[in-house]
Structure formats: C-alpha cells, structure tokens
Write a protein that holds these residues in place. Structure first.
Motif, PDB file in Angstrom:
ATOM      1  N   TYR A 102       0.835  -1.160  -0.111  1.00 27.66           N
ATOM      2  CA  TYR A 102      -0.073  -0.024  -0.142  1.00 27.66           C
ATOM      3  C   TYR A 102       1.108   1.313  -0.045  1.00 27.66           C
ATOM      4  O   TYR A 102       1.944   1.438   0.819  1.00 27.66           O
ATOM      5  CB  TYR A 102      -0.848  -0.028   1.265  1.00 27.66           C
ATOM      6  N   VAL A 103       0.598   2.240  -0.880  1.00 31.48           N
ATOM      7  CA  VAL A 103       1.408   3.654  -0.975  1.00 31.48           C
ATOM      8  C   VAL A 103       0.437   4.406  -0.710  1.00 31.48           C
ATOM      9  O   VAL A 103      -0.643   4.676  -1.283  1.00 31.48           O
ATOM     10  CB  VAL A 103       1.896   3.468  -2.308  1.00 31.48           C
ATOM     11  N   LEU A 104       0.797   5.273   0.368  1.00 18.34           N
ATOM     12  CA  LEU A 104      -0.277   6.631   0.659  1.00 18.34           C
ATOM     13  C   LEU A 104       0.594   7.927   0.674  1.00 18.34           C
ATOM     14  O   LEU A 104       1.649   7.936   1.016  1.00 18.34           O
ATOM     15  CB  LEU A 104      -0.675   6.507   2.131  1.00 18.34           C
ATOM     16  N   LEU A 145      -2.727   2.265  -4.501  1.00 19.54           N
ATOM     17  CA  LEU A 145      -2.206   3.927  -4.103  1.00 19.54           C
ATOM     18  C   LEU A 145      -3.255   4.539  -3.682  1.00 19.54           C
ATOM     19  O   LEU A 145      -4.272   4.547  -4.130  1.00 19.54           O
ATOM     20  CB  LEU A 145      -1.260   4.265  -5.284  1.00 19.54           C
ATOM     21  N   VAL A 146      -3.005   5.364  -2.505  1.00 17.45           N
ATOM     22  CA  VAL A 146      -4.025   6.255  -2.096  1.00 17.45           C
ATOM     23  C   VAL A 146      -3.362   7.865  -2.303  1.00 17.45           C
ATOM     24  O   VAL A 146      -2.369   7.994  -1.755  1.00 17.45           O
ATOM     25  CB  VAL A 146      -4.499   6.137  -0.407  1.00 17.45           C
ATOM     26  N   PHE A 147      -4.118   8.455  -2.821  1.00 23.95           N
ATOM     27  CA  PHE A 147      -3.758   9.724  -3.142  1.00 23.95           C
ATOM     28  C   PHE A 147      -4.322  10.848  -2.283  1.00 23.95           C
ATOM     29  O   PHE A 147      -5.725  10.894  -2.323  1.00 23.95           O
ATOM     30  CB  PHE A 147      -4.175  10.290  -4.695  1.00 23.95           C
ATOM     31  N   ALA A 148      -3.672  11.862  -1.344  1.00 23.75           N
ATOM     32  CA  ALA A 148      -4.509  12.556  -0.193  1.00 23.75           C
ATOM     33  C   ALA A 148      -4.692  13.901  -1.252  1.00 23.75           C
ATOM     34  O   ALA A 148      -3.683  14.872  -1.568  1.00 23.75           O
ATOM     35  CB  ALA A 148      -3.460  13.009   0.580  1.00 23.75           C
ATOM     36  N   SER A 149      -5.924  14.222  -1.489  1.00 23.21           N
ATOM     37  CA  SER A 149      -6.213  15.578  -2.236  1.00 23.21           C
ATOM     38  C   SER A 149      -6.918  16.230  -1.160  1.00 23.21           C
ATOM     39  O   SER A 149      -6.912  16.059   0.048  1.00 23.21           O
ATOM     40  CB  SER A 149      -7.195  15.061  -3.209  1.00 23.21           C
ATOM     41  N   SER A 150      -7.782  17.183  -1.821  1.00 21.72           N
ATOM     42  CA  SER A 150      -8.017  18.539  -0.712  1.00 21.72           C
ATOM     43  C   SER A 150      -9.468  19.020  -1.205  1.00 21.72           C
ATOM     44  O   SER A 150      -9.918  18.865  -2.267  1.00 21.72           O
ATOM     45  CB  SER A 150      -7.157  19.679  -1.016  1.00 21.72           C
ATOM     46  N   ASN A 151     -10.200  19.453  -0.151  1.00 20.27           N
ATOM     47  CA  ASN A 151     -11.471  20.178  -0.520  1.00 20.27           C
ATOM     48  C   ASN A 151     -11.057  21.459  -1.650  1.00 20.27           C
ATOM     49  O   ASN A 151     -12.045  21.982  -2.206  1.00 20.27           O
ATOM     50  CB  ASN A 151     -12.165  20.774   0.858  1.00 20.27           C
ATOM     51  N   GLU A 152      -9.921  21.882  -1.775  1.00 14.96           N
ATOM     52  CA  GLU A 152      -9.556  22.980  -2.616  1.00 14.96           C
ATOM     53  C   GLU A 152      -9.747  22.617  -3.991  1.00 14.96           C
ATOM     54  O   GLU A 152      -9.785  23.479  -4.884  1.00 14.96           O
ATOM     55  CB  GLU A 152      -8.156  23.603  -2.309  1.00 14.96           C
ATOM     56  N   ILE A 153      -9.871  21.467  -4.633  1.00 15.48           N
ATOM     57  CA  ILE A 153     -10.147  21.151  -6.070  1.00 15.48           C
ATOM     58  C   ILE A 153     -11.479  21.373  -6.232  1.00 15.48           C
ATOM     59  O   ILE A 153     -11.685  21.757  -7.504  1.00 15.48           O
ATOM     60  CB  ILE A 153      -9.738  19.606  -6.142  1.00 15.48           C
ATOM     61  N   TYR A 154     -12.126  21.863  -5.314  1.00 19.10           N
ATOM     62  CA  TYR A 154     -13.704  22.274  -5.955  1.00 19.10           C
ATOM     63  C   TYR A 154     -13.844  23.574  -6.353  1.00 19.10           C
ATOM     64  O   TYR A 154     -14.841  24.083  -6.812  1.00 19.10           O
ATOM     65  CB  TYR A 154     -14.687  22.063  -4.625  1.00 19.10           C
ATOM     66  N   GLY A 155     -12.666  24.594  -5.811  1.00 19.03           N
ATOM     67  CA  GLY A 155     -12.642  25.743  -6.362  1.00 19.03           C
ATOM     68  C   GLY A 155     -13.705  26.790  -5.597  1.00 19.03           C
ATOM     69  O   GLY A 155     -14.185  26.389  -4.411  1.00 19.03           O
ATOM     70  N   GLU A 156     -14.186  27.670  -6.149  1.00 16.69           N
ATOM     71  CA  GLU A 156     -15.335  28.687  -5.641  1.00 16.69           C
ATOM     72  C   GLU A 156     -16.515  27.990  -5.736  1.00 16.69           C
ATOM     73  O   GLU A 156     -16.795  27.484  -6.817  1.00 16.69           O
ATOM     74  CB  GLU A 156     -15.293  29.994  -6.518  1.00 16.69           C
ATOM     75  N   ASN A 157     -17.234  28.380  -4.889  1.00 19.09           N
ATOM     76  CA  ASN A 157     -18.760  27.989  -4.831  1.00 19.09           C
ATOM     77  C   ASN A 157     -19.564  28.764  -5.877  1.00 19.09           C
ATOM     78  O   ASN A 157     -19.444  29.972  -5.784  1.00 19.09           O
ATOM     79  CB  ASN A 157     -19.338  27.902  -3.531  1.00 19.09           C
ATOM     80  N   ARG A 158     -20.194  28.088  -6.871  1.00 23.31           N
ATOM     81  CA  ARG A 158     -20.856  28.837  -7.912  1.00 23.31           C
ATOM     82  C   ARG A 158     -22.049  29.657  -7.445  1.00 23.31           C
ATOM     83  O   ARG A 158     -23.056  30.102  -8.135  1.00 23.31           O
ATOM     84  CB  ARG A 158     -21.128  28.186  -9.248  1.00 23.31           C
ATOM     85  N   ALA A 203      -6.102   2.561  -7.616  1.00 25.54           N
ATOM     86  CA  ALA A 203      -5.886   3.770  -7.197  1.00 25.54           C
ATOM     87  C   ALA A 203      -7.074   4.395  -6.641  1.00 25.54           C
ATOM     88  O   ALA A 203      -8.054   4.332  -7.243  1.00 25.54           O
ATOM     89  CB  ALA A 203      -5.129   4.766  -7.771  1.00 25.54           C
ATOM     90  N   VAL A 204      -7.189   5.147  -5.433  1.00 28.03           N
ATOM     91  CA  VAL A 204      -8.385   5.832  -4.850  1.00 28.03           C
ATOM     92  C   VAL A 204      -7.851   7.434  -4.239  1.00 28.03           C
ATOM     93  O   VAL A 204      -6.557   7.284  -4.039  1.00 28.03           O
ATOM     94  CB  VAL A 204      -8.844   4.822  -3.503  1.00 28.03           C
ATOM     95  N   VAL A 205      -8.712   8.069  -4.176  1.00 26.47           N
ATOM     96  CA  VAL A 205      -8.462   9.385  -3.769  1.00 26.47           C
ATOM     97  C   VAL A 205      -9.224   9.776  -2.435  1.00 26.47           C
ATOM     98  O   VAL A 205     -10.481   9.606  -2.394  1.00 26.47           O
ATOM     99  CB  VAL A 205      -8.903  10.528  -4.988  1.00 26.47           C
ATOM    100  N   ALA A 206      -8.664  10.382  -1.554  1.00 21.12           N
ATOM    101  CA  ALA A 206      -9.048  10.781  -0.275  1.00 21.12           C
ATOM    102  C   ALA A 206      -9.250  12.231  -0.358  1.00 21.12           C
ATOM    103  O   ALA A 206      -7.926  12.755  -0.463  1.00 21.12           O
ATOM    104  CB  ALA A 206      -8.488  10.574   0.793  1.00 21.12           C
ATOM    105  N   ARG A 207     -10.124  12.936  -0.176  1.00 26.73           N
ATOM    106  CA  ARG A 207     -10.424  14.445  -0.146  1.00 26.73           C
ATOM    107  C   ARG A 207     -10.418  15.059   1.228  1.00 26.73           C
ATOM    108  O   ARG A 207     -11.677  15.058   1.707  1.00 26.73           O
ATOM    109  CB  ARG A 207     -11.566  14.990  -1.133  1.00 26.73           C
ATOM    110  N   PHE A 208      -9.434  15.721   1.780  1.00 25.36           N
ATOM    111  CA  PHE A 208      -9.644  16.015   2.915  1.00 25.36           C
ATOM    112  C   PHE A 208     -10.053  17.398   3.264  1.00 25.36           C
ATOM    113  O   PHE A 208      -9.728  18.371   2.292  1.00 25.36           O
ATOM    114  CB  PHE A 208      -7.940  15.988   3.662  1.00 25.36           C
TER     115      PHE A 208
END
Length: 349
Positions: A102-104, A145-158, A203-208
């Motif tokens: 497992y790769v995090l 593989l688990v990629f740590a992503s972020s709430n910031e990928i959503y950008g500005e609320n439209r 691979a999976v993505v965890a959005r923190f």
C-alpha cells in the motif's frame, strides 16, 4: 503516545471495525509521514503492530530527518518501522524497498505561506511527486495507491450548492499564484486516473477538509493553526478577515479513520470526501469558540501581502460526506469537541 488524550485517539482509530487483516504482514509506504495526518497514521499502525500483532512493515518517507527522529523516536529500534529521508520530486529508483503493498501519498505543501513562498515546490510535489509515487507503486506491484487530495479542488462555490459532493466542480482562476495548490491537486487526481487506465494500477482518492489536531506542525500557517497556537499560548486570537468564510473542518483522528476507510474499503478510481456537517463552522465563530476555550479574546488584524497571497479566496466550502459514510465511516468529533481536545493536549505540554 505518552499523553493520555492522544493515546485515546490512537486507540479509538486502531479499534475501528475495519478489515485490518488486509494489512497483516504487508508493507505500507507513507510519504509526508512526519506531517499532521501522516504522523497520526504511523502511530495508529504501530499501535496495531504492538497490541494486535498486525506485523505491518511501515516505510515513512519525509525530507526532514531531524523532525522525524523527534516524531518517531519511540519506534527507532522497531524493525517494523523505517524512516527514509527522501524528496518525492526525485524518482524513488534509488530507494531500497523490496515490497510496498500500500502506498499513501500524503506529502504536499498545505498552508498559505508555503503556497506564497514556494509555489514551484507546491506544484511539483502534487504533480511530479505524485507521478513518481504512482510509478513506484506500479513497479512494486502495489495493491493500492491512495492519493491525498483536498477540498480546494472544488474551487469557488458557484452559488448553486450548499454542500460539495464528489462530482462538483467550481471555478478556479488558474492564472494566479494561489491556483498552484488546487490546480496541481486536480492534476494529481487526473494522474491517478491515467495510471488506472494505462498501467492497471488500483488507486483511490481521499479528499480532506481543513484538518486540525495535536499533530499540527509549528510551521503551519493556516488560519485554524494560527488560532490554535495563539490559544495554546494564552494569547488573543488574531482574525485577519471578516470571518464570514464557511468551511468544513475535521479533527485528525477522524481524518485518519476516513483515510483508512478509503484505503481498505474504497472502490478503485473513486474519490471520497472525508467530511461531516458537524465539522462545519464560519471562521469568525471558530475564532470565538477557540478564544472561549482558552479564555482569551478575538482581535482583528490586516494580513500582510505574503499572507494575503497564500489565502484561499473561497468563501463557502462545505463538503458532503455521504459517499464515505456509505462505506461505514462516521465522525467522532464535532468541531467543538475536537477543538477542546486539541487545546487540552497542547496546553498540557
């Protein structure tokens, strides 16, 4: 682990009803291992090794050996733990690791001053570093593989959603310095999809969300980190905006339990928000809550240009965590109880 409050958190996560047997006699590689989330995760896995005979080998990757020696001092003689000083922007080919089930990939600049002072490093860790870890996972036949992503990928609320689910896509002005972080996280997620399709990697993505807790680094310049540091020092909380920003926050124990749920139960190719509305609060209310716990006051101060350059421009970023909850995850700490526990821990040090 010598602090009772911290040990309670570690034990709570380690005793969750998860398919821990998937990790028995396996090797887990963690980049960003000395950070807020990575260090807590290492403690959980080492707890499982010591008390539940998990027999999981842990490779902790980070750039700062001195910090790692302090963070993981109690594991230095444990044969199941190994810290490796390495910059993930450099390919992993020279690293002598035979197995990595497992790769995090948790390594990233994650706070405003770093975005402003090291914008190139911010982008490369999320793009070149991610590509290096994906290639490493393929070459070592990793299970996942688990990629740590972020709430910031959503950008500005439209203005069309109260909560962001995993399909939401808001606006980001890519032609700005501050865009380096969210855009490179988006690219990192796209790289995961490319490796799934082209090289058959799981691979999976965890959005923190905005994560906090006693393992926060002293160098962290996020607003919540600054509030906590001021409160722990019994100083007034400094608010550098009108405080109307409405965000999701997650206590580190819940963030790591969510990460483990994604790793052990998530579906290949899917992204999962690690969030619950009980962690949502406006910035001004958060500052007042922390000041109330510490017995101090909230004062207003204008940010300097460097701080302003690294700040997010999003005014509302509340995440929908239903997809992760469907896998069995639940938030233990709402923002009030999580903040109380964080400050109790830091004030006892």
């Amino acid at each position: 682990m010598s602090n009772e409050l911290f040990e309670d958190d570690i034990r709570y996560v380690a005793e969750l009803d998860l398919p821990w047997n998937e990790l028995t006699d396996k090797a887990v590689l963690i980049t960003g291992a000395s950070g807020l989330i990575g260090s807590f995760l290492v403690n959980v896995l080492m707890y499982k090794n010591r008390f539940d005979k998990l027999d999981c080998n842990i490779y902790a990757i980070g750039r700062n050996k001195e910090r790692a020696d302090k963070t993981f001092c109690e594991y230095q003689e444990d044969e199941r733990f190994q810290f490796i000083a390495h910059d993930i922007n450099v390919p992993m080919g020279a690293i002598d690791i035979k197995d990595a089930d497992y790769v995090l990939h948790l390594a990233s600049n994650t706070h405003p001053i770093a975005y402003a002072e090291d914008p190139i490093g911010t982008i490369t860790a999320n793009v070149i570093g991610t590509n290096n870890m994906l290639e490493f996972a393929v070459n070592h036949n990793a299970r996942r593989l688990v990629f740590a992503s972020s709430n910031e990928i959503y950008g500005e609320n439209r203005g069309d959603a109260e909560f962001f689910d995993e399909r939401y896509c808001g606006y980001i002005d890519c032609n700005t310095l501050r865009a380096g972080y969210p855009e490179s996280k988006r690219c990192g997620e796209a790289l995961c999809q490319a490796y799934i399709k082209q090289k058959g990697l799981d691979a999976v993505v965890a959005r923190f969300t905005r994560t906090y807790g006693p393992t926060m680094l002293s160098s962290d310049t996020k607003a919540i980190a600054q509030f906590i540091k001021k409160a722990a020092a019994q100083e007034n909380i400094v608010l550098k905006s009108d405080g109307k920003q409405f965000y999701s926050y997650t206590y580190v124990a819940d963030a790591v339990s969510g990460l483990l749920t994604v790793m052990l139960r998530g579906k290949c190719g899917e992204a999962y928000n690690i969030a619950d509305k009980r962690g949502d609060i406006r910035l001004k209310d958060l500052a007042e809550m922390i000041a109330g716990i510490a017995g101090t006051n909230v004062v207003f101060e204008l940010p300097d240009d460097k701080e302003k350059a690294g700040y997010s421009t999003a005014t509302k970023a509340r995440l929908n965590g239903d997809k992760l909850k469907a896998l069995g995850w639940n938030m233990r700490y709402d923002v009030s109880s999580g903040m109380w526990k964080t400050l109790r821990f830091l004030m006892m040090k």
